[in-house]
Design an enzyme around this catalytic site. Sequence first.
Site, PDB file in Angstrom:
ATOM      1  N   ASP A 140      44.172  -1.141  44.650  1.00 38.63           N
ATOM      2  CA  ASP A 140      43.703  -0.555  43.401  1.00 38.63           C
ATOM      3  C   ASP A 140      44.229   0.871  43.221  1.00 38.63           C
ATOM      4  OD1 ASP A 140      42.060   1.159  44.963  1.00 38.63           O
ATOM      5  OD2 ASP A 140      40.339  -0.156  44.744  1.00 38.63           O
ATOM      6  N   ASN A 160      41.034  -4.917  46.771  1.00 39.12           N
ATOM      7  CA  ASN A 160      42.317  -4.813  47.489  1.00 39.12           C
ATOM      8  C   ASN A 160      42.566  -6.048  48.338  1.00 39.12           C
ATOM      9  OD1 ASN A 160      42.519  -1.985  46.627  1.00 39.12           O
ATOM     10  ND2 ASN A 160      40.846  -1.674  48.068  1.00 39.12           N
ATOM     11  N   TYR A 214      36.559  -2.891  45.850  1.00 38.32           N
ATOM     12  CA  TYR A 214      36.965  -3.683  47.021  1.00 38.32           C
ATOM     13  C   TYR A 214      37.858  -4.859  46.649  1.00 38.32           C
ATOM     14  CZ  TYR A 214      33.334  -0.936  49.290  1.00 38.32           C
ATOM     15  OH  TYR A 214      32.565   0.101  49.761  1.00 38.32           O
ATOM     16  N   HIS A 241      58.728 -13.686  57.699  1.00 39.07           N
ATOM     17  CA  HIS A 241      57.695 -14.547  58.279  1.00 39.07           C
ATOM     18  C   HIS A 241      56.625 -13.723  58.985  1.00 39.07           C
ATOM     19  CE1 HIS A 241      55.952 -18.064  60.119  1.00 39.07           C
ATOM     20  NE2 HIS A 241      56.181 -17.586  61.321  1.00 39.07           N
ATOM     21  N   HIS A 274      35.106  -3.709  55.410  1.00 37.67           N
ATOM     22  CA  HIS A 274      36.124  -2.829  54.830  1.00 37.67           C
ATOM     23  C   HIS A 274      36.813  -1.970  55.889  1.00 37.67           C
ATOM     24  CE1 HIS A 274      37.494   0.577  52.141  1.00 37.67           C
ATOM     25  NE2 HIS A 274      38.077  -0.477  51.634  1.00 37.67           N
TER      26      HIS A 274
END
Length: 129
Positions: A28, A123, A121, A20, A99
Amino acid sequence: MLQTGILNPHVLELIARVRHTNTLVIADWAFPYWPEIETVDISLTKGIPTVLDVLDLLTPVFKIGRIWQAEEFLITNTPETVDRFAKSFGGIPLTREAHVEFKKRVPDAIGLIRTGDATPYGNLVIESV
């Protein structure tokens, strides 16, 4: 013997430890190595498998409460790519952030699954419910 879903024993072992509110990174091929967290590298070649391949296999068996992604994803990808990700996210709440802020979440994750994806980007950090 498993015959459907995720078959990779290292990925299965990693996701079995998520509880939890724990987080998991799906990244990537070029995502940097983080010594603080376990990395399961399933990249075969550039583009195989993708972040969405992993997410789409996780979604039916892993209760995802939230997804984080870098906001730079929106400006570096085509509308078709953005739409493809949105379809995989479905109704899961999504937070996009800079990022540099996104990467601050990585060391707190249970682990990281590195794919062959080349989507800029693309990810994700996913949080279990």
